[in-house]
Design a protein around this motif. Sequence first.
Motif, mmCIF file in Angstrom:
data_model
loop_
_atom_site.group_PDB
_atom_site.id
_atom_site.type_symbol
_atom_site.label_atom_id
_atom_site.label_comp_id
_atom_site.label_asym_id
_atom_site.label_seq_id
_atom_site.Cartn_x
_atom_site.Cartn_y
_atom_site.Cartn_z
ATOM 1 N N GLY A 13 0.787 -1.224 0.000
ATOM 2 C CA GLY A 13 0.000 0.000 0.000
ATOM 3 C C GLY A 13 0.819 1.274 0.000
ATOM 4 O O GLY A 13 0.270 2.362 -0.162
ATOM 5 N N ALA A 14 2.141 1.170 0.188
ATOM 6 C CA ALA A 14 2.994 2.364 0.141
ATOM 7 C C ALA A 14 2.870 3.018 -1.229
ATOM 8 O O ALA A 14 2.623 2.351 -2.233
ATOM 9 C CB ALA A 14 4.450 1.993 0.428
ATOM 10 N N LYS A 15 3.034 4.334 -1.245
ATOM 11 C CA LYS A 15 2.885 5.081 -2.489
ATOM 12 C C LYS A 15 4.162 5.852 -2.799
ATOM 13 O O LYS A 15 4.814 6.367 -1.897
ATOM 14 C CB LYS A 15 1.710 6.041 -2.388
ATOM 15 C CG LYS A 15 0.391 5.307 -2.201
ATOM 16 C CD LYS A 15 -0.792 6.230 -2.216
ATOM 17 C CE LYS A 15 -2.103 5.555 -1.987
ATOM 18 N NZ LYS A 15 -2.302 4.234 -2.450
ATOM 19 N N ILE A 16 4.472 5.911 -4.091
ATOM 20 C CA ILE A 16 5.619 6.667 -4.582
ATOM 21 C C ILE A 16 5.089 7.630 -5.626
ATOM 22 O O ILE A 16 4.403 7.223 -6.565
ATOM 23 C CB ILE A 16 6.670 5.750 -5.235
ATOM 24 C CG1 ILE A 16 7.105 4.653 -4.271
ATOM 25 C CG2 ILE A 16 7.859 6.566 -5.736
ATOM 26 C CD1 ILE A 16 7.598 3.409 -4.947
ATOM 27 N N VAL A 17 5.388 8.906 -5.450
ATOM 28 C CA VAL A 17 5.054 9.913 -6.455
ATOM 29 C C VAL A 17 6.371 10.336 -7.077
ATOM 30 O O VAL A 17 7.300 10.729 -6.368
ATOM 31 C CB VAL A 17 4.334 11.125 -5.828
ATOM 32 C CG1 VAL A 17 4.057 12.192 -6.883
ATOM 33 C CG2 VAL A 17 3.046 10.690 -5.146
ATOM 34 N N SER A 18 6.460 10.235 -8.413
ATOM 35 C CA SER A 18 7.707 10.565 -9.100
ATOM 36 C C SER A 18 7.431 11.356 -10.370
ATOM 37 O O SER A 18 6.315 11.340 -10.892
ATOM 38 C CB SER A 18 8.466 9.280 -9.444
ATOM 39 O OG SER A 18 7.734 8.511 -10.372
ATOM 40 N N SER A 19 8.471 12.006 -10.866
ATOM 41 C CA SER A 19 8.338 12.782 -12.094
ATOM 42 C C SER A 19 8.654 11.938 -13.329
ATOM 43 O O SER A 19 8.443 12.384 -14.452
ATOM 44 C CB SER A 19 9.246 14.009 -12.048
ATOM 45 O OG SER A 19 10.565 13.628 -11.737
ATOM 46 N N LYS A 20 9.130 10.733 -13.113
ATOM 47 C CA LYS A 20 9.390 9.783 -14.192
ATOM 48 C C LYS A 20 8.968 8.412 -13.665
ATOM 49 O O LYS A 20 9.315 8.049 -12.539
ATOM 50 C CB LYS A 20 10.882 9.806 -14.533
ATOM 51 C CG LYS A 20 11.248 9.194 -15.839
ATOM 52 C CD LYS A 20 12.700 9.499 -16.214
ATOM 53 C CE LYS A 20 13.654 8.855 -15.244
ATOM 54 N NZ LYS A 20 15.064 9.029 -15.584
ATOM 55 N N ALA A 21 8.206 7.673 -14.451
ATOM 56 C CA ALA A 21 7.699 6.378 -13.991
ATOM 57 C C ALA A 21 8.846 5.386 -13.788
ATOM 58 O O ALA A 21 9.808 5.366 -14.550
ATOM 59 C CB ALA A 21 6.692 5.821 -14.989
#
Length: 182
Positions: free
Chosen positions: A115-123
């Motif tokens: 369930g952890a989330k990662i927000v990034s500018s490149k997938a």
Amino acid sequence: MQSRLHDEDTFIDLGSGVGQVVLQVASSTPCKLCYGIEKADVPYLYSVQMDVNFNKWMQWYGKTFSEYKLEKGDFLSEEMRERINKASIIFVNNFAFGPSVDHQLKERFANLKEGAKIVSSKAFCPLNFKITNRNLNDVGSIMRVQEIKPMGGSVSWTGKPVTYYLHTIDRTQRGAILTDFM
């Protein structure tokens, strides 16, 4: 996008620069901890001043904020492994990172909690990633990825709207595939 951060969440900005994302999250969410780590000297020194000003203005306006910490260091160091593993939300502006740094981050993300989330500018993996017996060890096999289109009036370091990617750790897809191969 509506804030869905809670008081049990830990937010980490990997490569936090001057600290503005960490301070924004600390001022607008009830996170247990907002943490930023920056390797470069100049942005980190600016974050020290941002920290002073943030506290001054929050006190002046009588505003509360979540606990936060801005540190100088390398997010790829061994000391950071455990902190990354315990995070529920990770922000990483990996737009300018090379393949080596992205690969090392993917290795770290393989141990994130469900369930952890990662927000990034490149997938970190393709939006249309299909799990096969050949790529079961790729971090893409435990991630659901969606594109977050820029909102009107958004700002970025480029002067143009930036698309972000939301990765959610979800091992259920991989488990179903593993069962099929057994």
